[in-house]
Design an enzyme around this catalytic site. Structure first.
Site, PDB file in Angstrom:
ATOM      1  N   CYS A  53      -3.304  -3.220   1.267  1.00 51.77           N
ATOM      2  CA  CYS A  53      -3.443  -1.831   0.839  1.00 51.77           C
ATOM      3  C   CYS A  53      -3.171  -1.736  -0.655  1.00 51.77           C
ATOM      4  O   CYS A  53      -2.268  -2.408  -1.154  1.00 51.77           O
ATOM      5  CB  CYS A  53      -2.429  -0.997   1.609  1.00 51.77           C
ATOM      6  SG  CYS A  53      -2.527   0.713   1.226  1.00 51.77           S
ATOM      7  N   LYS A  97      -2.696  15.215   9.127  1.00 53.16           N
ATOM      8  CA  LYS A  97      -3.311  13.902   9.397  1.00 53.16           C
ATOM      9  C   LYS A  97      -2.286  12.927   9.989  1.00 53.16           C
ATOM     10  O   LYS A  97      -2.548  12.247  10.971  1.00 53.16           O
ATOM     11  CB  LYS A  97      -3.884  13.319   8.101  1.00 53.16           C
ATOM     12  CG  LYS A  97      -4.267  11.865   8.203  1.00 53.16           C
ATOM     13  CD  LYS A  97      -4.786  11.312   6.906  1.00 53.16           C
ATOM     14  CE  LYS A  97      -3.741  10.712   5.997  1.00 53.16           C
ATOM     15  NZ  LYS A  97      -3.234   9.394   6.407  1.00 53.16           N
ATOM     16  N   ASN A  98      -1.107  12.869   9.376  1.00 53.83           N
ATOM     17  CA  ASN A  98      -0.140  11.856   9.813  1.00 53.83           C
ATOM     18  C   ASN A  98       0.521  12.192  11.142  1.00 53.83           C
ATOM     19  O   ASN A  98       1.226  11.369  11.708  1.00 53.83           O
ATOM     20  CB  ASN A  98       0.928  11.631   8.731  1.00 53.83           C
ATOM     21  CG  ASN A  98       0.353  10.880   7.534  1.00 53.83           C
ATOM     22  OD1 ASN A  98      -0.790  10.412   7.584  1.00 53.83           O
ATOM     23  ND2 ASN A  98       1.129  10.787   6.479  1.00 53.83           N
ATOM     24  N   ARG A 114       2.332  -3.765   2.528  1.00 47.84           N
ATOM     25  CA  ARG A 114       2.806  -2.901   3.610  1.00 47.84           C
ATOM     26  C   ARG A 114       2.991  -3.741   4.880  1.00 47.84           C
ATOM     27  O   ARG A 114       2.093  -3.837   5.704  1.00 47.84           O
ATOM     28  CB  ARG A 114       1.840  -1.737   3.822  1.00 47.84           C
ATOM     29  CG  ARG A 114       1.816  -0.821   2.610  1.00 47.84           C
ATOM     30  CD  ARG A 114       0.845   0.304   2.778  1.00 47.84           C
ATOM     31  NE  ARG A 114       1.327   1.357   3.642  1.00 47.84           N
ATOM     32  CZ  ARG A 114       0.632   2.473   3.891  1.00 47.84           C
ATOM     33  NH1 ARG A 114      -0.548   2.645   3.355  1.00 47.84           N
ATOM     34  NH2 ARG A 114       1.130   3.402   4.684  1.00 47.84           N
ATOM     35  N   ASP A 123       3.966  10.671  -0.673  1.00 53.11           N
ATOM     36  CA  ASP A 123       2.584  11.150  -0.627  1.00 53.11           C
ATOM     37  C   ASP A 123       2.330  12.344  -1.558  1.00 53.11           C
ATOM     38  O   ASP A 123       1.203  12.830  -1.639  1.00 53.11           O
ATOM     39  CB  ASP A 123       2.188  11.514   0.816  1.00 53.11           C
ATOM     40  CG  ASP A 123       1.961  10.279   1.671  1.00 53.11           C
ATOM     41  OD1 ASP A 123       1.944   9.164   1.125  1.00 53.11           O
ATOM     42  OD2 ASP A 123       1.793  10.430   2.900  1.00 53.11           O
ATOM     43  N   ARG A 169     -10.434  10.907   3.526  1.00 52.78           N
ATOM     44  CA  ARG A 169      -9.547  10.371   4.558  1.00 52.78           C
ATOM     45  C   ARG A 169      -8.446  11.370   4.905  1.00 52.78           C
ATOM     46  O   ARG A 169      -7.901  11.325   6.007  1.00 52.78           O
ATOM     47  CB  ARG A 169      -8.897   9.070   4.071  1.00 52.78           C
ATOM     48  CG  ARG A 169      -9.843   7.888   4.053  1.00 52.78           C
ATOM     49  CD  ARG A 169      -9.070   6.587   3.898  1.00 52.78           C
ATOM     50  NE  ARG A 169      -7.828   6.680   4.638  1.00 52.78           N
ATOM     51  CZ  ARG A 169      -6.637   6.329   4.166  1.00 52.78           C
ATOM     52  NH1 ARG A 169      -6.524   5.834   2.976  1.00 52.78           N
ATOM     53  NH2 ARG A 169      -5.564   6.459   4.914  1.00 52.78           N
TER      54      ARG A 169
HETATM   55  C1  UD1 Z   1       3.469   6.683   6.700  1.00 48.74           C
HETATM   56  C2  UD1 Z   1       2.368   7.630   6.303  1.00 48.74           C
HETATM   57  C3  UD1 Z   1       2.023   7.478   4.820  1.00 48.74           C
HETATM   58  C4  UD1 Z   1       3.282   7.619   3.983  1.00 48.74           C
HETATM   59  C5  UD1 Z   1       4.390   6.687   4.491  1.00 48.74           C
HETATM   60  C6  UD1 Z   1       5.721   6.908   3.791  1.00 48.74           C
HETATM   61  C7  UD1 Z   1       1.110   7.816   8.350  1.00 48.74           C
HETATM   62  C8  UD1 Z   1      -0.185   7.592   9.052  1.00 48.74           C
HETATM   63  N1  UD1 Z   1       1.188   7.345   7.105  1.00 48.74           N
HETATM   64  O1  UD1 Z   1       2.969   5.354   6.529  1.00 48.74           O
HETATM   65  O2  UD1 Z   1       1.097   8.497   4.479  1.00 48.74           O
HETATM   66  O3  UD1 Z   1       2.992   7.269   2.641  1.00 48.74           O
HETATM   67  O4  UD1 Z   1       4.602   6.910   5.901  1.00 48.74           O
HETATM   68  O5  UD1 Z   1       6.143   8.215   3.954  1.00 48.74           O
HETATM   69  O6  UD1 Z   1       1.994   8.460   8.863  1.00 48.74           O
HETATM   70  N2  UD1 Z   1       7.983  -1.069   5.759  1.00 48.74           N
HETATM   71  C9  UD1 Z   1       8.512  -2.311   5.995  1.00 48.74           C
HETATM   72  N3  UD1 Z   1       8.252  -2.894   7.204  1.00 48.74           N
HETATM   73  C10 UD1 Z   1       7.517  -2.285   8.168  1.00 48.74           C
HETATM   74  C11 UD1 Z   1       6.999  -1.000   7.923  1.00 48.74           C
HETATM   75  C12 UD1 Z   1       7.249  -0.417   6.708  1.00 48.74           C
HETATM   76  O7  UD1 Z   1       9.177  -2.887   5.145  1.00 48.74           O
HETATM   77  O8  UD1 Z   1       7.329  -2.867   9.248  1.00 48.74           O
HETATM   78  C13 UD1 Z   1       8.236  -0.414   4.451  1.00 48.74           C
HETATM   79  C14 UD1 Z   1       6.956  -0.030   3.722  1.00 48.74           C
HETATM   80  O9  UD1 Z   1       6.438  -1.117   2.989  1.00 48.74           O
HETATM   81  C15 UD1 Z   1       7.442   1.093   2.845  1.00 48.74           C
HETATM   82  C16 UD1 Z   1       8.490   1.771   3.727  1.00 48.74           C
HETATM   83  O10 UD1 Z   1       8.854   0.818   4.715  1.00 48.74           O
HETATM   84  O11 UD1 Z   1       8.080   0.578   1.686  1.00 48.74           O
HETATM   85  C17 UD1 Z   1       8.010   3.030   4.411  1.00 48.74           C
HETATM   86  O12 UD1 Z   1       6.761   2.776   5.027  1.00 48.74           O
HETATM   87  P1  UD1 Z   1       6.343   3.481   6.389  1.00 48.74           P
HETATM   88  O13 UD1 Z   1       7.178   4.688   6.611  1.00 48.74           O
HETATM   89  O14 UD1 Z   1       6.301   2.462   7.471  1.00 48.74           O
HETATM   90  O15 UD1 Z   1       4.869   3.900   6.080  1.00 48.74           O
HETATM   91  P2  UD1 Z   1       3.764   4.134   7.155  1.00 48.74           P
HETATM   92  O16 UD1 Z   1       4.421   4.556   8.421  1.00 48.74           O
HETATM   93  O17 UD1 Z   1       2.847   2.968   7.198  1.00 48.74           O
END
Ligand code: UD1
Length: 420
Positions: A116, A22-23, A121, A307, A399
């Site tokens: 979320c 999915k990701n 996030r 995850d 999902r």
């Molecule tokens: C992706 C995955 C999700 C997984 C997560 C962490 C997808 C579609 N989803 O989500 O299933 O749980 O990686 O492995 O691929 N953060 C910030 N600022 C930002 C973005 C993120 O501080 O702009 C923080 C987040 O709050 C979190 C950490 O960085 O604590 C990692 O998040 P991130 O890797 O960005 O998660 P996603 O990419 O949204």
């Protein structure tokens, strides 16, 4: 709304085939916005989230259809630059259309993703990276509006408080492939899904090096062309099936699994005493003897995936001894604790830690799924528990897990769906 009902206590046995990740598929579908040519994506799981991304592509002028695991995408009309609130708010990953729209059109208006339940996030890293490429960013009425005369390559440090970000790395990489000059992303996410996206972009004509390491180098090109790509197997679905075999004391052959993507999980399970036999692209999991409690800390890849944290907690809740589960990516991702405790588990949350005292047996109960991986955790608990467990709000599970009921049924589980 439907709920999933499980009559627990059956040892799962047989074979199961893992679907595409999915990701990986969500950003790869978004990446097709970078070209007007046709693209073919294979190994696509038929999931609620995949279908949401297909609807977003259509709303932006593409023709896209999922049939038998293949999405064929072509351009119907000039690519639109506005990603609508209704679609983006239902799925955070839709925010990754920002990078390709900006890369291709030099303008994008994308709704901010909604809140979320697994915690705050933010998108600051996405915006930092896009700005560093020369885009002006404004937030207006819940939308991010990004514009640039031209995008220029830059050296971007993309690490955040919790480490690297998967989707921010994806977004910046997709904007940078069509920028002028060279971009270096430092503290890039190393997840296999980021590598899969980079490989698709390379097939489209992008020049990318270093994917899978914390430093990704991108040499911008003038245009990208169409490409065909097969999505990697879903490591989280595979991990969930491994735990399903262990928690039910069963015996499962898991096919289409890339065990090199599961290093941290396998390490923890071997430490716990699980018997796992790996072959080329399958894995045989057979419960042999009682496991022992282990500690787990979630970290960015190649660390233990957040995850898989909830599902691991289910297994530890019926493994004798005390295990400490520490969540370092989303410190509030513990909604499943209260639900597992409703089933008799002994788990105490202390800030970013959950202290799990393994008990002999869980007992079935009505529980509520709060998010995708929490629902998988409750399904595992239900499979192992004595009696009947009903999990409401099961749409969360849809999902991320393709045909999950059929797959579990084929392994012998007593599972069915009821109207709430
Ligand atoms: C992706 C995955 C999700 C997984 C997560 C962490 C997808 C579609 N989803 O989500 O299933 O749980 O990686 O492995 O691929 N953060 C910030 N600022 C930002 C973005 C993120 O501080 O702009 C923080 C987040 O709050 C979190 C950490 O960085 O604590 C990692 O998040 P991130 O890797 O960005 O998660 P996603 O990419 O949204």
């Amino acid at each position: 709304m439907d709920k999933l009902v499980i009559e627990g206590g059956v040892k799962l046995k047989g074979e199961v085939t893992i679907s595409g990740a999915k990701n990986a598929v969500l950003p790869i579908l978004a990446a097709t916005l970078l070209t007007d040519d046709a693209c073919i994506i294979k190994g696509v799981p038929d999931l609620r989230d995949t279908n949401t991304m297909i609807r977003i592509l259509r709303s932006l002028g593409k023709s896209a259809d999922l049939e038998k695991g293949i999405v064929s995408i072509s351009t119907l009309k000039k690519t639109g630059y506005v990603a609508d609130y209704k679609l983006v708010s239902t799925m955070r990953a839709s925010f990754c259309v920002l990078g390709p729209l900006l890369g291709k059109l030099k303008k994008a208006k994308v709704s901010l993703p909604g809140g979320c339940v697994i915690g705050v996030r933010p998108v600051d890293l996405h915006l930092k990276g896009i700005k560093a490429l020369g885009a002006d960013i404004n937030i207006e009425s819940g939308y991010v509006i990004a514009k640039a005369q031209e995008l220029k390559g830059n050296h971007i440090y993309l690490g955040g408080v919790y480490g690297s970000s998967v989707l921010a790395t994806d977004n910046v990489m997709m904007a940078a492939v069509l920028a002028n000059g060279k971009t270096v992303i430092e503290s890039a996410a190393c997840e296999p899904e980021v590598v899969d996206l980079a490989e698709f972009l390379v097939k489209m004509g992008a020049k990318i090096k270093g994917q899978g390491t914390p430093i990704i180098e991108i040499e911008g090109v003038k245009r990208l062309h169409g490409a065909t790509h097969t999505i990697i197997p879903d490591r989280i679905e595979a991990g969930t099936m491994i735990l399903a075999a262990l928690i039910t004391r069963g015996d499962i052959l898991i096919k289409n699994v890339s065990y090199k993507h599961l290093g941290a999980l396998i390490d923890r399970l071997e430490e716990a005493g699980a018997g796992l036999v790996k072959t080329d692209n399958s894995m045989h999991v057979r419960y042999k003897n009682e496991l022992k409690a282990i500690n787990v800390t979630t970290l960015p890849y190649p660390g233990f995936p957040t995850d898989m944290q909830a599902q691991m907690m289910s297994l530890m809740s019926v493994t004798p001894g005390i295990s400490v589960i520490t969540e370092k990516i989303y410190p509030d991702r513990f909604m499943h604790v209260a639900e597992l405790n409703r089933m008799g588990a002994h788990i105490q949350r202390e800030g970013p830690h959950a202290i799990v005292e393994g008990i002999k047996e869980l007992s079935g109960a009505p529980v509520m799924a709060s998010d995708l991986r929490a629902s998988a955790c409750l399904a595992l608990a239900g499979l192992a528990a004595k009696g009947k467990t009903s999990i409401s709000r099961i749409y969360h599970l849809e999902r991320g897990y393709e045909n999950i009921e059929e797959k579990l049924e084929k392994l012998g589980a007593k599972v069915w769906r009821e109207k709430e």
